[in-house]
Design a protein around this motif. Structure first.
Motif, PDB file in Angstrom:
ATOM      1  N   TYR A  35       1.169  -1.328  -0.360  1.00  0.00           N
ATOM      2  CA  TYR A  35      -0.158  -0.312   0.094  1.00  0.00           C
ATOM      3  C   TYR A  35       0.753   1.368  -0.427  1.00  0.00           C
ATOM      4  O   TYR A  35      -0.027   1.920   0.205  1.00  0.00           O
ATOM      5  N   TYR A  36       1.748   1.535  -0.284  1.00  0.00           N
ATOM      6  CA  TYR A  36       3.267   2.686  -0.503  1.00  0.00           C
ATOM      7  C   TYR A  36       3.077   2.140  -2.171  1.00  0.00           C
ATOM      8  O   TYR A  36       3.332   4.302  -2.417  1.00  0.00           O
ATOM      9  N   ASP A  37       2.696   1.579  -2.690  1.00  0.00           N
ATOM     10  CA  ASP A  37       3.386   1.771  -4.207  1.00  0.00           C
ATOM     11  C   ASP A  37       1.337   1.808  -4.185  1.00  0.00           C
ATOM     12  O   ASP A  37       0.822   2.844  -5.847  1.00  0.00           O
ATOM     13  N   MET A  38       0.353   1.240  -3.553  1.00  0.00           N
ATOM     14  CA  MET A  38      -0.732   1.303  -5.062  1.00  0.00           C
ATOM     15  C   MET A  38      -1.746   2.261  -3.192  1.00  0.00           C
ATOM     16  O   MET A  38      -2.081   0.981  -2.574  1.00  0.00           O
ATOM     17  N   VAL A  59      -6.322   0.920  15.089  1.00  0.00           N
ATOM     18  CA  VAL A  59      -5.495   0.362  14.138  1.00  0.00           C
ATOM     19  C   VAL A  59      -4.559   0.919  13.288  1.00  0.00           C
ATOM     20  O   VAL A  59      -3.456   1.622  12.451  1.00  0.00           O
ATOM     21  N   LEU A  60      -4.185   2.283  14.258  1.00  0.00           N
ATOM     22  CA  LEU A  60      -3.438   3.560  14.037  1.00  0.00           C
ATOM     23  C   LEU A  60      -2.194   2.703  15.170  1.00  0.00           C
ATOM     24  O   LEU A  60      -1.996   2.428  16.606  1.00  0.00           O
ATOM     25  N   ARG A  61      -0.587   3.468  14.815  1.00  0.00           N
ATOM     26  CA  ARG A  61      -0.167   2.685  15.135  1.00  0.00           C
ATOM     27  C   ARG A  61       0.872   4.207  16.353  1.00  0.00           C
ATOM     28  O   ARG A  61       1.259   4.945  15.340  1.00  0.00           O
ATOM     29  N   ASN A  62       1.082   4.091  16.802  1.00  0.00           N
ATOM     30  CA  ASN A  62       1.223   5.273  17.684  1.00  0.00           C
ATOM     31  C   ASN A  62       1.926   5.468  18.454  1.00  0.00           C
ATOM     32  O   ASN A  62       3.076   6.164  18.828  1.00  0.00           O
ATOM     33  N   ASP A  63       3.209   4.753  18.323  1.00  0.00           N
ATOM     34  CA  ASP A  63       4.567   4.368  18.449  1.00  0.00           C
ATOM     35  C   ASP A  63       5.497   4.850  17.413  1.00  0.00           C
ATOM     36  O   ASP A  63       6.711   5.426  17.107  1.00  0.00           O
ATOM     37  N   GLU A  64       4.135   5.412  15.823  1.00  0.00           N
ATOM     38  CA  GLU A  64       5.786   5.721  15.002  1.00  0.00           C
ATOM     39  C   GLU A  64       5.569   7.259  15.661  1.00  0.00           C
ATOM     40  O   GLU A  64       4.881   7.807  16.540  1.00  0.00           O
ATOM     41  N   VAL A  87      -4.348   7.844   5.443  1.00  0.00           N
ATOM     42  CA  VAL A  87      -4.283   7.224   4.347  1.00  0.00           C
ATOM     43  C   VAL A  87      -3.356   8.358   3.928  1.00  0.00           C
ATOM     44  O   VAL A  87      -2.226   7.733   2.995  1.00  0.00           O
ATOM     45  N   ASN A  88      -2.619   9.358   4.333  1.00  0.00           N
ATOM     46  CA  ASN A  88      -1.489  10.346   3.837  1.00  0.00           C
ATOM     47  C   ASN A  88      -0.461   9.993   4.819  1.00  0.00           C
ATOM     48  O   ASN A  88       0.916  10.549   3.693  1.00  0.00           O
ATOM     49  N   ASN A  89      -0.273   9.102   5.215  1.00  0.00           N
ATOM     50  CA  ASN A  89       1.096   8.541   6.201  1.00  0.00           C
ATOM     51  C   ASN A  89       0.825   6.881   6.273  1.00  0.00           C
ATOM     52  O   ASN A  89       0.933   6.779   7.576  1.00  0.00           O
ATOM     53  N   PRO A  90       1.119   6.318   5.446  1.00  0.00           N
ATOM     54  CA  PRO A  90       0.532   4.534   5.718  1.00  0.00           C
ATOM     55  C   PRO A  90       1.600   4.120   6.549  1.00  0.00           C
ATOM     56  O   PRO A  90       1.443   3.150   6.727  1.00  0.00           O
ATOM     57  N   ASP A  91       2.616   4.847   6.929  1.00  0.00           N
ATOM     58  CA  ASP A  91       3.327   4.387   8.294  1.00  0.00           C
ATOM     59  C   ASP A  91       2.705   4.252   9.138  1.00  0.00           C
ATOM     60  O   ASP A  91       2.961   3.641  10.438  1.00  0.00           O
ATOM     61  N   LEU A  92       1.464   4.857   9.471  1.00  0.00           N
ATOM     62  CA  LEU A  92       0.678   5.521  10.779  1.00  0.00           C
ATOM     63  C   LEU A  92      -0.350   4.024  10.952  1.00  0.00           C
ATOM     64  O   LEU A  92      -1.473   3.588  11.951  1.00  0.00           O
ATOM     65  N   ILE A  93      -0.532   2.977   9.228  1.00  0.00           N
ATOM     66  CA  ILE A  93      -1.447   1.711   9.738  1.00  0.00           C
ATOM     67  C   ILE A  93      -0.746   0.366  10.151  1.00  0.00           C
ATOM     68  O   ILE A  93       0.508   0.339   9.837  1.00  0.00           O
ATOM     69  N   GLN A  94      -0.535  -0.208  11.063  1.00  0.00           N
ATOM     70  CA  GLN A  94      -1.170  -1.396  11.672  1.00  0.00           C
ATOM     71  C   GLN A  94      -0.830  -2.033  10.619  1.00  0.00           C
ATOM     72  O   GLN A  94      -1.836  -1.952   9.246  1.00  0.00           O
ATOM     73  N   ARG A  95       0.556  -3.075  10.555  1.00  0.00           N
ATOM     74  CA  ARG A  95       0.986  -4.586   9.490  1.00  0.00           C
ATOM     75  C   ARG A  95       0.572  -5.110   9.914  1.00  0.00           C
ATOM     76  O   ARG A  95       2.054  -5.746  10.875  1.00  0.00           O
TER      77      ARG A  95
END
Length: 117
Positions: A35-38, A59-64, A87-95
């Protein structure tokens, strides 16, 4: 279960790589979406979170570092505002998030993927 598995992931994430390895070992067919490429849309992320059955903040990565710099944990943001920020900062999405049909699991730990097999 006959529906195809879709893994939403970041290739450099160790949990994502471990989840993908478990799926490969299982012999199940799956598609992988970086989801970084798409990038996800707000609607797509909302749909994923609904399938997870979790509150958006789970689902928010609070530790980022970005979450800390934006002080997201301290703000009273609406779900829509959080979705847009994520959506604007995909590093914030748990994965990774793994979906099969109407079900989804957050694979932290990676073994959670077994719930969909």
């Amino acid at each position: 279960m006959s529906k195809k598995i879709i893994v939403y992931q970041k290739p450099t994430c160790s949990k994502c790589r471990a989840t993908l390895a478990l799926l490969k070992d299982s012999g199940q067919e799956f598609d992988s979406v970086n989801y970084y490429d798409m990038p996800l849309t707000v609607e797509q992320l909302r749909e994923l979170i609904e399938k997870l059955g979790l509150p958006i903040r789970d689902v928010l990565r609070n530790d980022e570092p970005m979450a800390r710099s934006l002080k997201l944990a301290e703000q009273q943001l609406s779900d829509e505002e959080l979705l847009k920020i994520m959506v604007n900062n995909p590093d914030l999405i748990q994965r990774p998030i793994v979906v099969r049909g109407d079900e989804a699991v957050l694979c932290r730990p990676p073994e959670n993927v077994m719930k969909l097999l």
